[in-house]
Each structure stands twice: as structure tokens, then as C-alpha cells.
Write a protein that holds these residues in place. Sequence first.
Motif, short mmCIF file in Angstrom:
data_model
loop_
_atom_site.label_atom_id
_atom_site.label_comp_id
_atom_site.label_asym_id
_atom_site.label_seq_id
_atom_site.Cartn_x
_atom_site.Cartn_y
_atom_site.Cartn_z
N ARG A 98 0.84 -1.20 0.00
CA ARG A 98 0.00 0.00 0.00
C ARG A 98 0.88 1.26 0.00
NH1 ARG A 98 -5.04 0.38 1.54
NH2 ARG A 98 -4.65 1.96 3.13
N TRP A 99 0.26 2.40 -0.27
CA TRP A 99 0.93 3.70 -0.21
C TRP A 99 2.15 3.74 -1.13
CZ3 TRP A 99 -1.80 7.28 2.46
CH2 TRP A 99 -2.71 6.82 3.41
N SER A 100 2.01 3.20 -2.34
CA SER A 100 3.15 3.04 -3.23
C SER A 100 3.73 4.35 -3.75
CB SER A 100 2.77 2.14 -4.41
OG SER A 100 1.70 2.72 -5.14
N LEU A 101 2.98 5.42 -3.72
CA LEU A 101 3.49 6.70 -4.21
C LEU A 101 4.23 7.48 -3.12
CD1 LEU A 101 0.52 8.02 -6.39
CD2 LEU A 101 2.57 6.82 -7.13
N MET A 102 4.19 6.98 -1.89
CA MET A 102 4.74 7.70 -0.75
C MET A 102 5.99 7.00 -0.22
SD MET A 102 2.06 9.92 -0.12
CE MET A 102 1.78 10.29 1.58
N ARG A 103 6.90 7.80 0.35
CA ARG A 103 8.03 7.22 1.08
C ARG A 103 7.49 6.77 2.43
NH1 ARG A 103 11.29 9.36 4.88
NH2 ARG A 103 10.57 11.48 4.46
N ASN A 104 7.66 5.50 2.73
CA ASN A 104 7.13 4.91 3.96
C ASN A 104 8.25 4.58 4.93
OD1 ASN A 104 4.02 3.78 3.62
ND2 ASN A 104 5.07 4.10 1.70
N VAL A 105 8.08 4.96 6.18
CA VAL A 105 8.99 4.49 7.23
C VAL A 105 8.64 3.04 7.56
CG1 VAL A 105 9.67 4.78 9.65
CG2 VAL A 105 9.36 6.79 8.19
N MET A 106 7.34 2.75 7.60
CA MET A 106 6.85 1.41 7.89
C MET A 106 5.98 0.91 6.75
SD MET A 106 6.02 2.21 11.83
CE MET A 106 5.87 3.93 11.42
N PRO A 107 6.51 0.05 5.89
CA PRO A 107 5.70 -0.48 4.78
C PRO A 107 4.46 -1.21 5.32
CG PRO A 107 8.01 -1.05 4.50
CD PRO A 107 7.86 -0.48 5.88
N GLU A 108 3.42 -1.20 4.50
CA GLU A 108 2.17 -1.84 4.89
C GLU A 108 1.64 -2.61 3.68
OE1 GLU A 108 -1.66 -0.13 7.15
OE2 GLU A 108 -1.43 0.65 5.13
N ASN A 109 1.08 -3.78 3.92
CA ASN A 109 0.48 -4.55 2.83
C ASN A 109 -1.03 -4.64 3.02
OD1 ASN A 109 -0.21 -7.06 4.30
ND2 ASN A 109 2.02 -7.30 4.46
N VAL A 110 -1.71 -5.13 2.01
CA VAL A 110 -3.18 -5.16 2.02
C VAL A 110 -3.72 -6.14 3.06
CG1 VAL A 110 -5.25 -5.63 0.64
CG2 VAL A 110 -3.34 -4.38 -0.37
N ALA A 111 -3.00 -7.23 3.33
CA ALA A 111 -3.45 -8.17 4.36
C ALA A 111 -3.45 -7.49 5.73
CB ALA A 111 -2.57 -9.41 4.38
#
Length: 197
Positions: A17-30
Motif C-alpha cells: 500500500r501507499w506506493s506513491l509515498m516514502r514509507n517508514v513502515m511499509p504496509e500490505n493489504v493483508a
Amino acid sequence: MEKHFSAYMYRLRYIERWSLMRNVMPENVAEHSYHVALLTHMLCTIGNREFNQQVDTNQAVTMALFHDATEVFTGDIPTPVKHHNPRILANFREIEDIASERLISMVPNTLLPVYETLLDSKSDQHPELRAYVKAADLLDAYLKCVTELTAGNREFAEAKRQTEAKLQELAMPEVDYFLTYLAPSFERTLDELSETE
């Protein structure tokens, strides 16, 4: 014939998720689906206990678990892309419908009556429960923004502002209750949470 529905549902963990943003904590759909189910349960419980609603919490939570199931085929299309203009949104809805039909075709026939309405992107059943799932979906986005901002990632400042505005537009007392009494804890560190126990 083999039915691959459950195997595909497990693959939601691979959809970021949030693929257009720089993420500190990646998140997936599950993860997101689990969080939305938790939040849906909480919002329904708040509605029933605090505001004398008669919400079918179990049905709402079940709907929440499957609310993004089609993303196993479509991926997570970022909101700014999806809602850029009406044509893009209409085309995305068509893609979502096709993905929904594909998933439904993978459910064993004897189980179809249970899963068909949960997976049908055009289903208009339980609009009152869908409102709770939508609110929980937005709340999860808001909490993601809070978490990223707390970690020092300013990338999510505008997303937080926009999500707060959408939550206010819902005009749901359950959401206001959550934001007032439960959401502030998400800005605390583990040590800060432990101090208040």
C-alpha cells in the motif's frame, strides 16, 4: 476442478500500500484488511454501546475482512490516481468488477452463497454496515498517517489533513468518539504507553 480462492486471499500480503509515498513502515493489504476489521469491530461496538445503535457487528467485520480482496489482482491503486478524474475512476471500477467476478469464480459452488456478496464489488447489500467499513477504512489511513508523522516522516502530513477532513464529513459520532478517546494513543511510544497503564 481446483478452487484457488483461499490461496489468492493469502497473497494479499504481497500487495504493498501507499506506493506513491516514502514509507517508514511499509504496509500490505493483508495487514490493512486486519486493521480495518479491528476498527470496524470497534466502531460498531461504540455505536451499539455508546449510541444505542443496533449494528450487526459480526457481519460488518466479515465485510471488512474482504473489502479490498480484489486488490489481489488490481494491486492497491493510490487514491490520488483513482480519483484524479471521473474517467479514471470509472475505468478502475470496471477493472474492480472484473477482478471481483474472477475471485467469485474461484469459490467452491457450495460456499458461493456466503462469499458472493462479500466479494461482489457492485453489491448494495447492507449499506448501513458498509458505512462502518468505509469509516474504518478511512480511520486506518488516518492512523497510518499519524504513525508515519510520529516517526518523523513529513511525507504524510497532507494525507493526514485530507483524511481528517473526510472523517469529519462522515459525521459519525462513533468516529468522533474514536478520535477523541482512542486515537491519541497512536502518537505515543511504547514507553509512554507503559507509563499510563
